[in-house]
Design an enzyme around this catalytic site. Structure first.
Site, PDB file in Angstrom:
ATOM      1  N   HIS A 176       6.244  92.748 -35.961  1.00 24.45           N
ATOM      2  CA  HIS A 176       7.287  91.840 -36.461  1.00 24.45           C
ATOM      3  C   HIS A 176       8.107  91.257 -35.309  1.00 24.45           C
ATOM      4  O   HIS A 176       9.301  91.030 -35.444  1.00 24.45           O
ATOM      5  CB  HIS A 176       8.182  92.576 -37.461  1.00 24.45           C
ATOM      6  CG  HIS A 176       7.434  93.036 -38.665  1.00 24.45           C
ATOM      7  ND1 HIS A 176       6.887  92.163 -39.589  1.00 24.45           N
ATOM      8  CD2 HIS A 176       7.072  94.275 -39.077  1.00 24.45           C
ATOM      9  CE1 HIS A 176       6.249  92.841 -40.522  1.00 24.45           C
ATOM     10  NE2 HIS A 176       6.343  94.133 -40.236  1.00 24.45           N
ATOM     11  N   GLU A 201      15.952 106.209 -17.674  1.00 22.76           N
ATOM     12  CA  GLU A 201      17.007 106.893 -16.916  1.00 22.76           C
ATOM     13  C   GLU A 201      16.547 107.242 -15.507  1.00 22.76           C
ATOM     14  O   GLU A 201      17.272 107.043 -14.549  1.00 22.76           O
ATOM     15  CB  GLU A 201      17.354 108.238 -17.587  1.00 22.76           C
ATOM     16  CG  GLU A 201      18.232 108.161 -18.791  1.00 22.76           C
ATOM     17  CD  GLU A 201      18.513 109.543 -19.352  1.00 22.76           C
ATOM     18  OE1 GLU A 201      19.688 109.840 -19.579  1.00 22.76           O
ATOM     19  OE2 GLU A 201      17.577 110.335 -19.582  1.00 22.76           O
ATOM     20  N   LYS A 204      26.561 112.830 -16.456  1.00 21.12           N
ATOM     21  CA  LYS A 204      26.046 113.839 -17.379  1.00 21.12           C
ATOM     22  C   LYS A 204      27.048 114.165 -18.473  1.00 21.12           C
ATOM     23  O   LYS A 204      26.696 114.344 -19.624  1.00 21.12           O
ATOM     24  CB  LYS A 204      25.693 115.116 -16.615  1.00 21.12           C
ATOM     25  CG  LYS A 204      25.049 116.141 -17.529  1.00 21.12           C
ATOM     26  CD  LYS A 204      24.075 116.995 -16.802  1.00 21.12           C
ATOM     27  CE  LYS A 204      23.266 117.844 -17.745  1.00 21.12           C
ATOM     28  NZ  LYS A 204      22.201 117.083 -18.399  1.00 21.12           N
ATOM     29  N   ARG A 220      27.605 115.563 -12.603  1.00 17.95           N
ATOM     30  CA  ARG A 220      28.406 114.900 -13.635  1.00 17.95           C
ATOM     31  C   ARG A 220      28.354 113.383 -13.487  1.00 17.95           C
ATOM     32  O   ARG A 220      28.711 112.660 -14.418  1.00 17.95           O
ATOM     33  CB  ARG A 220      29.860 115.374 -13.558  1.00 17.95           C
ATOM     34  CG  ARG A 220      30.021 116.853 -13.819  1.00 17.95           C
ATOM     35  CD  ARG A 220      31.413 117.314 -13.474  1.00 17.95           C
ATOM     36  NE  ARG A 220      32.400 116.817 -14.399  1.00 17.95           N
ATOM     37  CZ  ARG A 220      32.727 117.389 -15.541  1.00 17.95           C
ATOM     38  NH1 ARG A 220      32.118 118.495 -15.903  1.00 17.95           N
ATOM     39  NH2 ARG A 220      33.645 116.889 -16.320  1.00 17.95           N
ATOM     40  N   LYS A 248      13.996 108.786 -21.214  1.00 22.69           N
ATOM     41  CA  LYS A 248      13.755 109.575 -19.992  1.00 22.69           C
ATOM     42  C   LYS A 248      13.187 108.687 -18.898  1.00 22.69           C
ATOM     43  O   LYS A 248      13.584 108.770 -17.748  1.00 22.69           O
ATOM     44  CB  LYS A 248      12.759 110.694 -20.258  1.00 22.69           C
ATOM     45  CG  LYS A 248      13.074 112.087 -20.635  1.00 22.69           C
ATOM     46  CD  LYS A 248      14.225 112.832 -20.112  1.00 22.69           C
ATOM     47  CE  LYS A 248      15.546 112.271 -20.445  1.00 22.69           C
ATOM     48  NZ  LYS A 248      16.452 112.936 -21.264  1.00 22.69           N
ATOM     49  N   GLU A 252      13.098 109.294 -27.137  1.00 22.35           N
ATOM     50  CA  GLU A 252      13.453 110.197 -26.049  1.00 22.35           C
ATOM     51  C   GLU A 252      12.560 109.963 -24.824  1.00 22.35           C
ATOM     52  O   GLU A 252      13.054 109.917 -23.688  1.00 22.35           O
ATOM     53  CB  GLU A 252      13.362 111.659 -26.520  1.00 22.35           C
ATOM     54  CG  GLU A 252      13.610 112.704 -25.440  1.00 22.35           C
ATOM     55  CD  GLU A 252      14.962 112.617 -24.739  1.00 22.35           C
ATOM     56  OE1 GLU A 252      15.817 111.824 -25.175  1.00 22.35           O
ATOM     57  OE2 GLU A 252      15.160 113.329 -23.755  1.00 22.35           O
ATOM     58  N   CYS A 266      33.166 112.124 -13.342  1.00 17.10           N
ATOM     59  CA  CYS A 266      34.273 112.541 -12.488  1.00 17.10           C
ATOM     60  C   CYS A 266      34.325 114.068 -12.431  1.00 17.10           C
ATOM     61  O   CYS A 266      34.046 114.738 -13.416  1.00 17.10           O
ATOM     62  CB  CYS A 266      35.631 112.035 -12.949  1.00 17.10           C
ATOM     63  SG  CYS A 266      35.787 110.268 -12.944  1.00 17.10           S
ATOM     64  N   TRP A 287      33.611 108.462 -10.986  1.00 15.22           N
ATOM     65  CA  TRP A 287      32.630 107.585 -11.638  1.00 15.22           C
ATOM     66  C   TRP A 287      33.440 106.390 -12.114  1.00 15.22           C
ATOM     67  O   TRP A 287      34.272 106.515 -13.017  1.00 15.22           O
ATOM     68  CB  TRP A 287      31.983 108.326 -12.799  1.00 15.22           C
ATOM     69  CG  TRP A 287      30.806 107.621 -13.412  1.00 15.22           C
ATOM     70  CD1 TRP A 287      29.515 107.660 -12.981  1.00 15.22           C
ATOM     71  CD2 TRP A 287      30.809 106.796 -14.581  1.00 15.22           C
ATOM     72  NE1 TRP A 287      28.715 106.905 -13.810  1.00 15.22           N
ATOM     73  CE2 TRP A 287      29.479 106.364 -14.791  1.00 15.22           C
ATOM     74  CE3 TRP A 287      31.801 106.365 -15.458  1.00 15.22           C
ATOM     75  CZ2 TRP A 287      29.129 105.539 -15.851  1.00 15.22           C
ATOM     76  CZ3 TRP A 287      31.451 105.536 -16.519  1.00 15.22           C
ATOM     77  CH2 TRP A 287      30.114 105.136 -16.698  1.00 15.22           C
ATOM     78  N   ASN A 336      40.385 113.215 -14.028  1.00 16.67           N
ATOM     79  CA  ASN A 336      39.122 113.038 -14.745  1.00 16.67           C
ATOM     80  C   ASN A 336      39.476 112.586 -16.161  1.00 16.67           C
ATOM     81  O   ASN A 336      40.253 113.255 -16.834  1.00 16.67           O
ATOM     82  CB  ASN A 336      38.372 114.384 -14.751  1.00 16.67           C
ATOM     83  CG  ASN A 336      37.163 114.381 -15.656  1.00 16.67           C
ATOM     84  OD1 ASN A 336      36.703 113.321 -16.077  1.00 16.67           O
ATOM     85  ND2 ASN A 336      36.655 115.558 -15.960  1.00 16.67           N
ATOM     86  N   GLY A 337      38.934 111.438 -16.584  1.00 13.97           N
ATOM     87  CA  GLY A 337      39.229 110.944 -17.935  1.00 13.97           C
ATOM     88  C   GLY A 337      39.668 109.496 -17.882  1.00 13.97           C
ATOM     89  O   GLY A 337      39.388 108.788 -16.915  1.00 13.97           O
TER      90      GLY A 337
HETATM   91  C1  G6P Z   1      24.926 111.292 -21.189  1.00  9.99           C
HETATM   92  C2  G6P Z   1      23.722 111.990 -20.578  1.00  9.99           C
HETATM   93  C3  G6P Z   1      22.605 112.136 -21.618  1.00  9.99           C
HETATM   94  C4  G6P Z   1      23.127 112.867 -22.846  1.00  9.99           C
HETATM   95  C5  G6P Z   1      24.365 112.175 -23.426  1.00  9.99           C
HETATM   96  C6  G6P Z   1      25.051 113.045 -24.460  1.00  9.99           C
HETATM   97  O1  G6P Z   1      24.635 109.968 -21.448  1.00  9.99           O
HETATM   98  O2  G6P Z   1      23.274 111.266 -19.453  1.00  9.99           O
HETATM   99  O3  G6P Z   1      21.542 112.874 -21.047  1.00  9.99           O
HETATM  100  O4  G6P Z   1      22.128 112.933 -23.786  1.00  9.99           O
HETATM  101  O5  G6P Z   1      25.344 111.943 -22.396  1.00  9.99           O
HETATM  102  O6  G6P Z   1      25.583 114.166 -23.806  1.00  9.99           O
HETATM  103  P1  G6P Z   1      25.921 115.523 -24.536  1.00  9.99           P
HETATM  104  O7  G6P Z   1      26.520 116.388 -23.457  1.00  9.99           O
HETATM  105  O8  G6P Z   1      26.925 115.190 -25.604  1.00  9.99           O
HETATM  106  O9  G6P Z   1      24.668 116.064 -25.082  1.00  9.99           O
END
Ligand code: G6P
Length: 588
Positions: free
Chosen positions: A486, A470, A583, A27, A467, A463, A2, A73, A97-98
Site C-alpha cells: 500500500h 541506532e 540511555k 547515559r 537496533k 525492534e 546527563c 546531553w 541533570n534534567g
Molecule cells: C532510550 C534508549 C532505548 C530505550 C528507551 C526507553 O531511547 O536509547 O534503548 O528503549 O530509552 O528506555 P527505558 O529505560 O524506559 O526502557
C-alpha cells in the site's frame, strides 16, 4: 541523559570524579565539565566531546578534595564550552541533570534583577536563583529550599557555594541522585555504576530532599529543612557486572549474557512449574494498557499480543509520550503496565503518575532497582538483567520479553505453558554462538533497509529495525508485511536489503507471499524463520530453533541484535554510545 558525579573526601577528587563520569557515559552526552576547589579557589574546566577531551585539560594530581562533574546531553543550546556544566553565577556553581520547564520565565525575572546570563541553557537560572536568594538570606540551605519552590520540571543538582568550601550540596526532583560513602569520603552520583569501584552501599535521595555533604558528614533535610535519617541500600550485583570483561563492546557482552538473564528472570518468578510469591495475583484485571518508550514499547507490543491471545484480555499499547497527554479509557478492572529498563524515563514516569491520579492500578516492569518508576508503581516486577551499559538495549529487552510472557501466562492461568520454558537457555546459547558476520556483509554498504513481518513478528521487526538504526545509522523501516504494497513497496529497488521474519506457522505462507513481492522487485532478502525452507524467494536464510509459539519471540530477537551489532562494527560506528542517543531519557 546527563550524568552527575561529585566527591568530597580525603582522596584526590579529580580521578574519582572523572572515573565516575566514565561509568555514566552510557547515559549519553556530548560535552563534559568539572568544578573543584584548589587552594581554596574554585576552578571550572569544560570541554566539548568525550570525557577524554576534558581529561587532557586536567591534571589528576591536582590537590583538590572537593568537586562536582557533569556529562551534558544538549537540550537547550548546542554542545559548546559555554553551554556545558558546571554553571556559575555569583557564589553558586551547579551541575544539573534534567530540564527546567519554566526557565524562560525565571530568566526574564532574574534579568530584571540585573543578572547577566552567559549560556543558552535552562540550567543557568538555577545558580542565578540560588545566588539571588542567598543575597537576601545569607543562608545556603534556605536559598536551596526557596529555589526548589520556583523550579518546574525535573532536576538532580550538585551544588557548590564558595562561601562554604567544606560542603557539596545536592537535591533532586524527578531525575535520580544517590549519595554513597567509602572510608575516604562521600560521593554523589546519577547512578550506582559510577561508585561501584569504591562502595556498594548508597542512599537514594527522595524528591525535594536536600543533602549537605562534607568529607566526614552527611546531613539530609526534608522540604521543611528538618533533618531526617535515611535507609542505606546495598547494590546486590557484582562490580564486575558493569565492566567489559574482555569483550570488545558492552553491546556484545550484554547480548552474550542473555542466557543467564533469561534464567535469572524466569527463576525469580517461577519454581517447579508454579509461580512464586514474587508474581502478584492479577486475577481482577480484565482490561490492560501497556505504556513505554523505544524498545520497551516494542516489548509492550509483543506482550499485548500474547495477553490478548492467551489470556483473552483486551490489551491496548501506546507510547508514553502520547499516552500521557491523551484521553484514556479505563474501567475499574483496568491495569496500566509500564515497562522501563532504567525506571527513570520521563514520559513513562508521567504516564504512570497520570494513571495513578486517575485512580488506576499500575504495574511496573523495571530493571534498575529502586528507580523512580519502580518505587511509584502499585506492583513492581523486576527483570533480572543486571546493569546495562550499552545505549542500545539488548539483554533488558530479552528479560522484559521473558517477563511479559510470564505475565500473559499468569493472566491466562495456563501453568501448563511454563513447561515449554525448560531448556530455552540452551537454544539461546545456540543462537548466541552462530556467525552473524556473513549476514551483516550483505547489509552494511546499504543506506536503506526494510524489515517485514506479521503479528508478533512485526513487533520484532520494529525492534530489529530500531537496533540497526541506532547502532549503524542505516535508515531502516519496519512494516507489517501485508501493508507494504500500500505504498512502501515503491521504495524497493535492485539490491535493497529486506529482512522478512516469519515464525508463526499459520502466518508463514502469508509473509512468504509478501517476501515474493519484494523479491520480484529486486530486493535482497534475508528470511528469518523457524522452519527449514528450500524456497527460491530469498537470498539467504537464518533458521532459529523451533519452540512453542509463546516463547519464540525470546529467540527471534537474538539474531536481530547480533546482526545490528555486526553491521555497526563493519561500519566502524561508536557501537556502545551512538551519536545523539541517551540511555536514560529523563526529559520529555
Ligand atoms: C532510550 C534508549 C532505548 C530505550 C528507551 C526507553 O531511547 O536509547 O534503548 O528503549 O530509552 O528506555 P527505558 O529505560 O524506559 O526502557
Amino acid at each position: 541523559m546527563c550524568g552527575i558525579v561529585g566527591y568530597v573526601g580525603k582522596e584526590k577528587a579529580l580521578p574519582r570524579i572523572l572515573n565516575g563520569l566514565k561509568f555514566l557515559e552510557y547515559r549519553g552526552y556530548d560535552s563534559a565539565g568539572v568544578a573543584y576547589l584548589e587552594n581554596n579557589n574554585l576552578k571550572i574546566t569544560k570541554e566539548v566531546g568525550r570525557i577524554s577531551n576534558l581529561e587532557k585539560l586536567l591534571d589528576e594530581k591536582t590537590e583538590t578534595y572537593l568537586g562536582i562533574g557533569h556529562t551534558r546531553w544538549a537540550t537547550h543550546g548546542i554542545p559548546s564550552k559555554i553551554n556545558s556544566h558546571p554553571h556559575q553565577v555569583g557564589q553558586f556553581t551547579v551541575v544539573h541533570n534534567g530540564i527546567i520547564e519554566n526557565y524562560l520565565e525565571l530568566k526574564t525575572k532574574l534579568q530584571k534583577e540585573g543578572v547577566k546570563f552567559q549560556s543558552e541553557t535552562d540550567t543557568e537560572v538555577i545558580p542565578a536563583l540560588l545566588n539571588y536568594y542567598y543575597n537576601q538570606t545569607k543562608n545556603i540551605l534556605e536559598s536551596i529550599s526557596l529555589t526548589l519552590k520556583e523550579l518546574h520540571g525535573s532536576f538532580a543538582l550538585g551544588i557548590i557555594c564558595e562561601d562554604d568550601k567544606e560542603h557539596i550540596y545536592a537535591t533532586r526532583f524527578g531525575s535520580p541522585l544517590i549519595i554513597a560513602h567509602d572510608k575516604s569520603g562521600y560521593f554523589i552520583s546519577s547512578d550506582v555504576p559510577a561508585i561501584l569501584e569504591y562502595t556498594n552501599k548508597y542512599i537514594l535521595l527522595d524528591e525535594n530532599e536536600i543533602a549537605k555533604i562534607s568529607s566526614t558528614d552527611l546531613t539530609i533535610y526534608n522540604e521543611k529543612l528538618q533533618t531526617i535519617t535515611k535507609e542505606e541500600l546495598t547494590y546486590e550485583g557484582s562490580k564486575e557486572a558493569a565492566k567489559l570483561n574482555g569483550y570488545e563492546h558492552y553491546m556484545l557482552k550484554e547480548i552474550h549474557e542473555e542466557d543467564t538473564v533469561f534464567l535469572d528472570t524466569y527463576n525469580y518468578y517461577v519454581a517447579d512449574n508454579k509461580f512464586k510469591d514474587t508474581m502478584p495475583n492479577l486475577k481482577k484485571y480484565q482490561n490492560i494498557h501497556i505504556v513505554a518508550c523505544g524498545s520497551a514499547y516494542y516489548v509492550g507490543q509483543i506482550g499485548a499480543k500474547l495477553i490478548a491471545e492467551y489470556a483473552n484480555i483486551p490489551c491496548y499499547v501506546e507510547v508514553a509520550s502520547e499516552y500521557r497527554y491523551q484521553k484514556n479509557f479505563y474501567d475499574k478492572n483496568t491495569l496500566v503496565i509500564v515497562i522501563s529498563q532504567s525506571g527513570e524515563t520521563a514520559d513513562t514516569l508521567s504516564s504512570l503518575r497520570k494513571a495513578k491520579e486517575d485512580g488506576i492500578d499500575t504495574l511496573a516492569i523495571v530493571n534498575v532497582v529502586a528507580s523512580s518508576i519502580a518505587r511509584e508503581a502499585k506492583y513492581t516486577l523486576y527483570v533480572k538483567a543486571g546493569p546495562e551499559i550499552a545505549v542500545a538495549t539488548t539483554k533488558a529487552f530479552l528479560a522484559q520479553t521473558t517477563l511479559l510472557t510470564l505475565l500473559a501466562i499468569k493472566l491466562a492461568n495456563r501453568l501448563d505453558l511454563l513447561e515449554y520454558f525448560k531448556g530455552l537457555e540452551d537454544y539461546i546459547r545456540i543462537l548466541l554462538n552462530k556467525d552473524y558476520q556473513k549476514y551483516a556483509q550483505a547489509f552494511y554498504k546499504h543506506n536503506d533497509t526494510f524489515f517485514i513481518g506479521r503479528g508478533i513478528d512485526y513487533a520484532l521487526c520494529l525492534e530489529g529495525s530500531l537496533k540497526l538504526k541506532e547502532t549503524s545509522y542505516i535508515n531502516s523501516v519496519a512494516f507489517q508485511a501485508g501493508e507494504l504494497k500500500h505504498g512502501t513497496i515503491s521504495l524497493i529497488e535492485e539490491g535493497t536489503p529486506v529482512i522478512g521474519i516469519a515464525t508463526r506457522k499459520e502466518l508463514i505462507p502469508k509473509t512468504i507471499s509478501n517476501i515474493k513481492e519484494v523479491k520480484a522487485r529486486g530486493a535482497y532478502v534475508l528470511f528469518l524463520t523457524n522452519e527449514e525452507d528450500n524456497g527460491d524467494y530469498y537470498d539467504d536464510i537464518l533458521v532459529i530453533p523451533q519452540v512453542h509459539d509463546i516463547i519464540t519471540p525470546i529467540l527471534t530477537v537474538i539474531p536481530l541484535q547480533l546482526i545490528a551489532y555486526e553491521v555497526a562494527k563493519l561500519r566502524k560506528c561508536d557501537i556502545d554510545k551512538p551519536r545523539n542517543l541517551a540511555k536514560s531519557v529523563t526529559v520529555e
